[in-house]
Design an enzyme around this catalytic site. Structure first.
Site, PDB file in Angstrom:
ATOM      1  N   SER A  64      -1.895  -1.557  -2.957  1.00 45.77           N
ATOM      2  CA  SER A  64      -0.531  -1.147  -2.595  1.00 45.77           C
ATOM      3  C   SER A  64      -0.188  -1.396  -1.130  1.00 45.77           C
ATOM      4  O   SER A  64       0.976  -1.274  -0.750  1.00 45.77           O
ATOM      5  CB  SER A  64      -0.323   0.326  -2.926  1.00 45.77           C
ATOM      6  OG  SER A  64      -0.153   0.448  -4.315  1.00 45.77           O
ATOM      7  N   LYS A  67       2.538  -3.774  -0.611  1.00 43.95           N
ATOM      8  CA  LYS A  67       3.946  -3.473  -0.938  1.00 43.95           C
ATOM      9  C   LYS A  67       4.890  -3.546   0.257  1.00 43.95           C
ATOM     10  O   LYS A  67       5.953  -4.164   0.154  1.00 43.95           O
ATOM     11  CB  LYS A  67       4.055  -2.118  -1.631  1.00 43.95           C
ATOM     12  CG  LYS A  67       3.458  -2.114  -3.050  1.00 43.95           C
ATOM     13  CD  LYS A  67       3.347  -0.685  -3.569  1.00 43.95           C
ATOM     14  CE  LYS A  67       2.769  -0.617  -4.975  1.00 43.95           C
ATOM     15  NZ  LYS A  67       2.482   0.779  -5.365  1.00 43.95           N
ATOM     16  N   TYR A 188       2.732  -9.772  -9.353  1.00 42.48           N
ATOM     17  CA  TYR A 188       2.530  -8.522  -8.586  1.00 42.48           C
ATOM     18  C   TYR A 188       1.046  -8.155  -8.516  1.00 42.48           C
ATOM     19  O   TYR A 188       0.544  -7.722  -7.477  1.00 42.48           O
ATOM     20  CB  TYR A 188       3.355  -7.395  -9.233  1.00 42.48           C
ATOM     21  CG  TYR A 188       2.888  -6.014  -8.834  1.00 42.48           C
ATOM     22  CD1 TYR A 188       3.214  -5.486  -7.592  1.00 42.48           C
ATOM     23  CD2 TYR A 188       2.094  -5.251  -9.697  1.00 42.48           C
ATOM     24  CE1 TYR A 188       2.750  -4.221  -7.211  1.00 42.48           C
ATOM     25  CE2 TYR A 188       1.637  -3.996  -9.331  1.00 42.48           C
ATOM     26  CZ  TYR A 188       1.967  -3.493  -8.090  1.00 42.48           C
ATOM     27  OH  TYR A 188       1.499  -2.259  -7.713  1.00 42.48           O
ATOM     28  N   TYR A 240       3.603   8.274  -1.055  1.00 40.13           N
ATOM     29  CA  TYR A 240       4.002   8.781  -2.371  1.00 40.13           C
ATOM     30  C   TYR A 240       4.341  10.277  -2.356  1.00 40.13           C
ATOM     31  O   TYR A 240       5.098  10.724  -1.515  1.00 40.13           O
ATOM     32  CB  TYR A 240       2.895   8.514  -3.412  1.00 40.13           C
ATOM     33  CG  TYR A 240       2.332   7.137  -3.398  1.00 40.13           C
ATOM     34  CD1 TYR A 240       3.150   6.030  -3.626  1.00 40.13           C
ATOM     35  CD2 TYR A 240       0.985   6.910  -3.159  1.00 40.13           C
ATOM     36  CE1 TYR A 240       2.624   4.755  -3.624  1.00 40.13           C
ATOM     37  CE2 TYR A 240       0.449   5.634  -3.165  1.00 40.13           C
ATOM     38  CZ  TYR A 240       1.268   4.565  -3.407  1.00 40.13           C
ATOM     39  OH  TYR A 240       0.749   3.314  -3.406  1.00 40.13           O
ATOM     40  N   VAL A 258      -5.174   1.655  -3.604  1.00 42.23           N
ATOM     41  CA  VAL A 258      -6.236   2.271  -4.423  1.00 42.23           C
ATOM     42  C   VAL A 258      -7.615   1.651  -4.227  1.00 42.23           C
ATOM     43  O   VAL A 258      -8.598   2.188  -4.727  1.00 42.23           O
ATOM     44  CB  VAL A 258      -5.913   2.265  -5.945  1.00 42.23           C
ATOM     45  CG1 VAL A 258      -4.915   3.338  -6.292  1.00 42.23           C
ATOM     46  CG2 VAL A 258      -5.496   0.906  -6.430  1.00 42.23           C
TER      47      VAL A 258
HETATM   48  N1  GLN Z   1      -2.478  -2.708  -8.218  1.00 40.53           N
HETATM   49  C1  GLN Z   1      -2.369  -1.287  -8.221  1.00 40.53           C
HETATM   50  C2  GLN Z   1      -1.437  -0.835  -9.352  1.00 40.53           C
HETATM   51  O1  GLN Z   1      -0.425  -1.425  -9.547  1.00 40.53           O
HETATM   52  C3  GLN Z   1      -1.885  -0.802  -6.910  1.00 40.53           C
HETATM   53  C4  GLN Z   1      -1.680   0.701  -6.836  1.00 40.53           C
HETATM   54  C5  GLN Z   1      -2.033   1.299  -5.525  1.00 40.53           C
HETATM   55  O2  GLN Z   1      -2.730   0.744  -4.698  1.00 40.53           O
HETATM   56  N2  GLN Z   1      -1.601   2.530  -5.314  1.00 40.53           N
HETATM   57  O3  GLN Z   1      -1.742   0.098 -10.041  1.00 40.53           O
END
Ligand code: GLN
Length: 411
Positions: A64, A67, A188, A240, A258
């Site tokens: 993430s 993003k 993505y 978040y 994550v």
């Molecule tokens: N690739 C992960 C997902 O889409 C990224 C989520 C994250 O890092 N919080 O679930």
């Protein structure tokens, strides 16, 4: 001398090695096998110096943390309006994999949650090499080295991507994604599988912190307005459902992923990355969060730690014959200029006012307008005005009515 900064960062990581709380993400099979005890910390200043401790050259997937950078690429390539049509900028207060759509528009609340990131990814131009290639180009320019997608992480996440596919299908049903759903999710997931080191992420963060200029290569990768927007959304939503406690406790725009990376970017100062795979309930690195709490308080990095700037701009007021001299210093911004104008407004009886800018480093756009307006009004009151500005920090010192402020030498 060895700089104490490095020793300090080592002390921070030393204090974290004994912490084994949290779990490695296992919903993506390739992440489940990560070494849970790895720890890296890297800090890059906006002047381009990097300090790092631990495993700062070990690669991990961005997840993430991609993003905010993908959001920046969408703003850069497609403009604010187009991006605004598909994604909001409000904190969702929900987990990263919730749909979290706004009422009415059905836009995902922000680009930091998966739904928003999918909408942003789908906006990217699929031609000219494809969305992922475009992202890799910009991500590489941000990191200052060529980055790549890890095929194993990509394939592994695609095998368990039901939730992201479902989110993208929902967005398509609302007309917010118009591209092929599978292509968007696959792209993505590749975006999330871009491999980086803690050092790369710190440099990428320092680029945001420095208004879009990559501090090592000197390349302007993003317009200042895009960097500002990206940092703002990170502050509002990067953590978040933990966003509020993050802002109050740490006060640094941040983004977690994550795989265990945690990026923080402090405007005007530095980019920081901690990498340690065990996650808390929000999906953020446990040691990463602790490291940021400590850095924020030890180094005074909380954005809301207010500095009293205004008064410090006035270095000295001196009287000299029929002149009153105001010597300024540092950066003249709104509150500094306000302070100067307030002081000048109190002055009575002086026929000549001298502004000495010898020790001024910089005058902001707003500071300049205010100072010039002050000088113009002094002149309207019948005073003589002079500016000492050998370093030309106040170029074209035209007070606004066509009169050019005299040079000190001509007085
Ligand atoms: N690739 C992960 C997902 O889409 C990224 C989520 C994250 O890092 N919080 O679930």
């Amino acid at each position: 001398m060895r700089t104490p900064v490095q020793d300090y960062l080592r002390e921070v990581t030393d204090s974290l090695v004994g912490i084994h709380d949290g779990e490695v993400a296992d919903y993506i099979p390739a992440l489940a096998t990560a070494d849970p005890d790895v720890l890296a910390l890297a800090l890059t200043t906006i002047t381009g110096r990097t300090y790092s401790v631990g495993d700062a050259d070990r690669e991990f997937s961005l997840q993430s943390i991609s993003k905010p950078f993908a959001y920046a690429v969408a703003l850069l390539d497609h403009g604010f309006e187009a991006v605004d049509r598909v994604v909001g900028v409000e904190p969702s207060g929900e987990a990263f994999d919730e749909l979290s759509l706004e009422k009415g528009s059905h836009r995902p609340r922000n680009p930091m949650i998966n739904a928003g990131a999918l909408a942003v990814h789908s906006l990217l131009d699929p031609d000219n090499g494809g969305r992922v290639e475009r992202l890799l180009d910009v991500f590489s320019a941000l990191a200052g080295r060529p980055l790549r997608v890890d095929a194993e992480v990509h394939v592994s996440e695609m095998a368990t991507a039901d939730r992201n596919l479902a989110l993208a299908h929902m967005l398509r049903s609302y007309g917010l994604v118009t591209a092929d759903v599978h292509d968007v999710v696959d792209g993505y997931v590749q975006q999330c599988a871009v491999m980086v080191t803690a050092r790369d992420v710190a440099v990428m963060g320092a680029t945001l912190a420095g208004g879009g200029v990559q501090p090592v290569t000197g390349e302007r990768v993003l317009p200042a307005r895009v960097a500002r927007q990206t940092l703002s959304v990170m502050l509002a939503a990067g953590m978040y459902n933990g966003a509020g406690s993050w802002i109050t406790g740490v006060g640094i725009p941040a983004k977690s992923g994550v795989s265990g990376g945690l990026l923080g970017a402090l405007p005007g100062q530095a980019g920081v990355c901690v990498f340690s795979p065990r996650l808390d309930a929000h999906g953020s690195s446990v040691r990463g969060v602790l490291a940021f709490q400590r850095l924020s308080s030890d180094l005074g990095l909380h954005l809301m730690d207010a500095e009293r700037l205004g008064e410090t701009v006035l270095r000295e007021r001196r009287e000299d014959g029929d002149e009153v001299v105001y010597a300024l210093q540092g950066v003249v911004e709104f509150t500094g200029a306000e302070h100067l104008l307030h002081e000048l407004a109190q002055e009575e009886g002086w026929t000549c006012v001298v502004l000495d800018l010898t020790h001024v480093d910089r005058v902001t756009r707003v500071g300049r307008r205010m100072v010039l307006e002050g000088l113009r009004r002094l002149r309207l009151d019948g005073r003589r005005v002079a500016v000492v500005d050998a370093g030309r920090v106040l170029p074209d010192a035209d007070p606004g009515d066509g009169e050019v402020v005299e040079d000190r030498a001509q007085l």
